[in-house]
Write an enzyme that holds these catalytic residues in place. Sequence first.
Site, PDB file in Angstrom:
ATOM      1  N   ASP A 488      55.207  65.723  58.204  1.00 45.58           N
ATOM      2  CA  ASP A 488      53.998  66.084  57.455  1.00 45.58           C
ATOM      3  C   ASP A 488      54.320  67.307  56.606  1.00 45.58           C
ATOM      4  O   ASP A 488      55.187  68.120  56.959  1.00 45.58           O
ATOM      5  CB  ASP A 488      52.838  66.390  58.408  1.00 45.58           C
ATOM      6  CG  ASP A 488      51.553  66.712  57.653  1.00 45.58           C
ATOM      7  OD1 ASP A 488      51.034  65.809  56.969  1.00 45.58           O
ATOM      8  OD2 ASP A 488      51.078  67.857  57.720  1.00 45.58           O
ATOM      9  N   GLU A 490      52.556  70.572  54.116  1.00 44.64           N
ATOM     10  CA  GLU A 490      51.425  71.331  53.572  1.00 44.64           C
ATOM     11  C   GLU A 490      51.856  71.826  52.198  1.00 44.64           C
ATOM     12  O   GLU A 490      53.025  72.191  52.002  1.00 44.64           O
ATOM     13  CB  GLU A 490      51.049  72.502  54.481  1.00 44.64           C
ATOM     14  CG  GLU A 490      50.638  72.101  55.895  1.00 44.64           C
ATOM     15  CD  GLU A 490      49.401  71.216  55.946  1.00 44.64           C
ATOM     16  OE1 GLU A 490      48.605  71.280  55.001  1.00 44.64           O
ATOM     17  OE2 GLU A 490      49.243  70.472  56.928  1.00 44.64           O
ATOM     18  N   HIS A 631      45.805  70.858  60.406  1.00 44.76           N
ATOM     19  CA  HIS A 631      46.195  71.250  59.050  1.00 44.76           C
ATOM     20  C   HIS A 631      47.343  72.264  59.058  1.00 44.76           C
ATOM     21  O   HIS A 631      47.501  73.032  58.101  1.00 44.76           O
ATOM     22  CB  HIS A 631      45.007  71.792  58.257  1.00 44.76           C
ATOM     23  CG  HIS A 631      43.982  70.746  57.919  1.00 44.76           C
ATOM     24  ND1 HIS A 631      44.279  69.619  57.181  1.00 44.76           N
ATOM     25  CD2 HIS A 631      42.680  70.643  58.265  1.00 44.76           C
ATOM     26  CE1 HIS A 631      43.198  68.872  57.066  1.00 44.76           C
ATOM     27  NE2 HIS A 631      42.220  69.457  57.718  1.00 44.76           N
ATOM     28  N   ASP A 636      49.908  68.597  62.815  1.00 44.91           N
ATOM     29  CA  ASP A 636      49.590  67.260  62.308  1.00 44.91           C
ATOM     30  C   ASP A 636      50.737  66.284  62.553  1.00 44.91           C
ATOM     31  O   ASP A 636      50.512  65.088  62.787  1.00 44.91           O
ATOM     32  CB  ASP A 636      49.275  67.329  60.813  1.00 44.91           C
ATOM     33  CG  ASP A 636      47.915  67.961  60.536  1.00 44.91           C
ATOM     34  OD1 ASP A 636      47.218  68.282  61.510  1.00 44.91           O
ATOM     35  OD2 ASP A 636      47.564  68.136  59.360  1.00 44.91           O
TER      36      ASP A 636
END
Length: 677
Positions: A488, A490, A631, A636
């Site tokens: 994942d 960000e 988040h 995540d």
Amino acid sequence: MEEAVLKKLSLRVRILLFFAALAVGSVVALAVGLWFGYHRQGAPEMLNAFVQGGVAAAFAMVGLITWVWYLFDTHLARPMQGLAGAILARTHADVAEDLNPESARYLGELATAASAAAVTLTRTRSALTESVARETARLSADKGKLEDLLADVPPGVLLCTGRHHLVFYNSAAVQLLSDEKRPVCLDKSLFDYLDDSTIRQAHHRLLETGHRSAMELLCTTPSGRRRLAARIRLVGDAGDDPGAYVMTLRDVSAELSSYARRDALLAEVFEQFLPTLKASASDAGSPGFADLLSKAADLEDRYAICRSDTWPMTLIDAALISRDLRSSLGEMAPEFGGPWGAYAVRCNSFDMVALIRHVTERVVRECSAQDLFLTLVPEEKGAQLRLSWRGSRVSDERLKEWLAEPLDGTGGGLTGLAVVAGHGASLFRGQVPPDECVVLRLPEAERREVSRHGGDRFVVYDFDLLSRLQYDRISEARLDDLTYVVFDTETTGLLPEQGDEIVQIAAVRVVNGKRVQGEVFDTLVNPGRSIPAASTAVHGVSDAMVVNAPSVREVIERFHKFAEGSVLVAHNAPFDMEFLRRREREIGIHFANPILDTVLLSAVVFGQSETHSLDALSQRLGITIADEDRHTALGDTIATADAFIKLKSMMQAKGIERFGEVLTEVRRHGRLLRDLN
């Protein structure tokens, strides 16, 4: 053939087709009836009346059937599909939450009966689990003891398949082989960490001879930074992997360098020094005599270095030395500063602790020292240990006297001077204003990777990899015969084409259907631009946090290595992949990995009409994400990995067992990703 096609359709689609067929059949029956009645009546003037009445009746019947279908779909088909997914989750994904009969209240007793069956199944499974746990407790204890023993084995230990993929490794092997760009991981090729030529030759020779004798060889890491003495022996059998082998590794870089220095020294003594000595011995006043004295002093210094090579030393974690010092000094123990946990120094830890204890005791006794502080300061090749204090100063002469004293507990009257010389180190007086300071400089230290496994000593293994099947085409592979990297990101925003960049990326590895503890990729990223406040409010990453973080290019290059040879898995994968692929040409890499998306897998299992956000999926599968982890890239990622493992089990229960079958199923739901992005 038609029956097989119908079975692949979802329940709601089949019901829709049933009502559509009912509507078409009704309209056809009405048309046939009107046509038959018109011909029996035989009156042309009634044709318009028959047509108008038939059209009106057809619309009414279609509308009525559509309304009935809508009610059936809303109150029966959807709840039935949801109930099936919920039962599947509780049967194959270890979801313990009770079913909610209200979600399928129009199904009568079916929902209540399914809920009762799920509760009974959970209780039965719990009782069985407890029984199995009791029966296997002794085996687990023995397994834990064996793991502890293997973790404490000084050499690096590897177990590899006949294809040279890792099945087992211990912490010592990680310290020898791992670096920032190539973390050691299960199912990775051994040749990611060691040059392959000598190992392939030795393995081939062992296979040819067919016996279990061991073979010794020298190998190097790809960078050439380390030379390792290896011992390789076959351990496979006909029922498993006949080419499997165990390898032990020992770092001999320092030993080989030591031998080279001694050889050079001896060569110079016999080839240059002795002839010069003979020529100059007759005349002490000759020009060659001064040169002889200079050479003698140089040889003496080099001999001191060679003498230190014979001292029994190894790379010791600095954190272990600090722990031993705290224990040894008791109330006199100073405060510790510096990156002790991130470095290792080459020394004899017992004698080194004795030396530092001796100096600390003298400082406390003779300098009225207060507020002692021991700091590790890394240097380019070595490290300094700085003992500072508030109190009177120690003279150089007094420091030499301390070093000339025998050290307590070492035996044989070993002095501090002998320990310092034996380590090729130096100890001198310094100053860290406003405090006094004694500095011990050690010539060799190296940065150690912080353990991803939660301890100084560990083993990681999965012996099922020895019997894993290999496939020419990945589409034919069974789901558990593949390795997955779940990840994942960000980012600074949602628009990579407009300059948004990654600020954090995390990934975990799933091997043989299990998440491998410790095999984690997690780093902040310097995006090379400011992070908007709105984005920071979502993921918590600020400009200050990424100032010293690696660049986007460096991180993507490292992640590409981490994910090499695996299937990539993400939640809404097109979004994350866009940030990776836009840098491929610049870096000179290509993400050729197959990709799975948990959004689409959720649609395959639970139906397209459900909500497929990560929060909704986690709730359905009984996965808890802490508020502080939501988040964040790693939080995540772990939730996505756990969801993927459960979805995979549920798909296997539905008969979807091969990778190609999964791809066929997810293609039916591609519209979901187009809508999301």
